[in-house]
Design a protein around this motif. Structure first.
Motif, mmCIF file in Angstrom:
data_model
loop_
_atom_site.group_PDB
_atom_site.id
_atom_site.type_symbol
_atom_site.label_atom_id
_atom_site.label_comp_id
_atom_site.label_asym_id
_atom_site.label_seq_id
_atom_site.Cartn_x
_atom_site.Cartn_y
_atom_site.Cartn_z
ATOM 1 N N GLU A 310 74.899 25.779 35.455
ATOM 2 C CA GLU A 310 73.662 26.296 35.097
ATOM 3 C C GLU A 310 72.741 26.337 36.404
ATOM 4 O O GLU A 310 72.046 27.474 36.336
ATOM 5 N N VAL A 311 73.176 25.802 37.556
ATOM 6 C CA VAL A 311 72.505 26.156 38.684
ATOM 7 C C VAL A 311 72.841 27.533 39.160
ATOM 8 O O VAL A 311 71.957 28.316 39.753
ATOM 9 N N LYS A 312 74.171 27.944 39.039
ATOM 10 C CA LYS A 312 74.680 29.186 39.615
ATOM 11 C C LYS A 312 74.136 30.329 38.739
ATOM 12 O O LYS A 312 73.839 31.543 39.315
ATOM 13 N N THR A 313 74.166 29.984 37.502
ATOM 14 C CA THR A 313 73.531 31.155 36.503
ATOM 15 C C THR A 313 71.852 31.567 37.105
ATOM 16 O O THR A 313 71.583 32.634 37.084
ATOM 17 N N ILE A 314 71.098 30.376 37.368
ATOM 18 C CA ILE A 314 69.896 30.797 37.502
ATOM 19 C C ILE A 314 69.837 31.303 39.244
ATOM 20 O O ILE A 314 68.843 32.010 39.412
ATOM 21 N N LEU A 315 70.617 30.518 39.843
ATOM 22 C CA LEU A 315 70.628 30.921 41.524
ATOM 23 C C LEU A 315 72.098 31.085 41.933
ATOM 24 O O LEU A 315 72.402 30.387 42.793
ATOM 25 N N PRO A 316 72.548 32.313 41.568
ATOM 26 C CA PRO A 316 73.732 32.839 42.167
ATOM 27 C C PRO A 316 73.593 32.856 43.645
ATOM 28 O O PRO A 316 74.621 32.460 44.026
ATOM 29 N N GLU A 317 72.538 33.155 44.402
ATOM 30 C CA GLU A 317 72.361 33.275 45.622
ATOM 31 C C GLU A 317 72.621 31.820 46.482
ATOM 32 O O GLU A 317 72.726 31.719 47.614
ATOM 33 N N ALA A 318 72.598 30.704 45.488
ATOM 34 C CA ALA A 318 72.737 29.585 46.151
ATOM 35 C C ALA A 318 74.093 29.010 46.421
ATOM 36 O O ALA A 318 74.554 27.567 46.798
#
Length: 370
Positions: A310-318
């Motif tokens: 879920e985090v990667k979906t919203i923030l792939p740059e993270a």
């Protein structure tokens, strides 16, 4: 053999004076007592060998307190230190004149602030202070500041690194010391790296320092706010480590790596970091090789669980940040086994032997600050 008549009379009178605690000075042959009226002492007049006479005295004390002359089982040290003493008999243990009985009270889960006061009168040692400050009732009571002040005063005389870490951690509990004392401890940590580990354990989210938040903190926080409200642990951890307090935490890690004094400091540091970053990763299969941990962290970030996805979906740059956090979560005690299992080196020699472990750690903290 019975006690001398004068000692028998004095001790029996003492035992009926609202006795709260008692200690026996075997070298001076004196019994000291803490009563409701204050302190008292009874010089002993032995009528046999001092060693035997002391046993007779303790037999009398035990008969009065426990109803049996057998006394406290001082040989059960491991049992004593596991906090197995019954809470309803702790006050009785303090009038036996046995140090091991005092230790049992100190380790007991049911220790109260009043019992801590009595135990401290019996046996004021650093280890007892540390153990008593593990109890919430003591920390919030009148004894809390007294014990923490004692630990701080005796820190310069501690030789064991784990004792230093525990003393700093115990003293830093909320409300026990002043801001000035805290800053003084922090300044001294530059010379005693073990202090930094105590800080990391005691107050990871409120460390001294003026590090600014990561440049991406506000942007990421805004985008991940909905996930954080839903209880997404990786999202919360990411925002925390990018905040000003998280950046201070990373700086403290680097500071603690400059001059770790011995193996216990390193192990404690690794376990502390593992605990801090545990919410990013459920665990690693390979825990003794940092290269394998790095590879596995990369794999876990690619084939991640639901919350991380879920985090990667919203923030792939993270993803770079998430990977760095994942690697740091793999630092654990087992990682040191291949090195520390073959050497007892300390100081600069030890630091050279673990460079292959500390350098990657510094790399990850640098990523999380960039």
């Amino acid at each position: 053999m019975d006690l001398s008549p004068e000692d028998s009379l004095r001790l029996n009178v003492l035992l009926h004076q609202g006795l709260q605690a008692l200690r026996v000075d075997e070298s001076r042959m004196v019994v000291y007592a803490l009563t409701e009226r204050g302190e008292a002492k009874v010089p002993l007049n032995s009528n046999c060998r001092d060693e035997q006479y002391i046993r007779n005295v303790k037999s009398l004390l035990s008969s009065h307190s426990l109803g049996s002359p057998g006394g406290y089982p001082v040989y059960l040290k491991r049992w004593t230190r596991m906090g197995q003493a019954k809470d309803d008999s702790l006050d009785q243990l303090l009038v036996l004149g046995e140090e091991e009985a005092v230790v049992a009270v100190v380790h007991a889960p049911g220790l109260t602030d009043e019992l801590a006061r009595r135990a401290w009168w019996c046996m004021p040692t650093s280890d007892n202070a540390r153990r008593m400050l593990e109890k919430e009732a003591v920390v919030k009571g009148e004894m809390g500041p007294i014990l923490s002040e004692f630990l701080i005063e005796h820190l310069p005389f501690e030789e064991d690194a784990l004792a230093m870490i525990d003393s700093v951690k115990a003293s830093l509990q909320f409300g026990l010391i002043t801001d000035e004392q805290k800053q003084s401890l922090w300044a001294k940590a530059k010379m005693k790296g073990a202090y930094f580990v105590g800080f990391l354990q005691a107050m990871p989210d409120d460390l001294p320092g003026d590090a600014p938040a990561n440049i991406n903190h506000e942007n990421f926080k805004e985008k991940l706010n909905d996930l954080i409200e839903k209880g997404n642990k990786p999202a919360k951890l990411l925002i925390k480590i990018l905040s000003a307090s998280g950046q201070n935490y990373l700086n403290a890690i680097d500071a603690s790596l400059k001059r770790p004094s011995d193996q216990n400091v390193v192990i404690s540091l690794f376990m502390t970091i593992e605990n801090y970053f545990k919410d990013i990763c459920p665990g690693f299969e390979n825990r003794r090789d940092i290269d394998l941990i790095k590879d596995e962290a990369q794999e876990k970030c690619s084939q991640c669980d639901e919350q991380l996805a879920e985090v990667k979906t919203i923030l792939p740059e993270a993803e770079l940040y998430l990977n760095a956090m994942m690697i740091l979560s793999g630092y654990c005690e087992e990682l040191t086994f291949p090195v520390f299992g073959q050497t007892d080196a300390i100081g600069s020699v030890m630091r050279k032997r673990i460079k292959h472990l500390t350098d990657p750690m510094k790399e990850q903290t640098k990523i999380l600050r960039s």
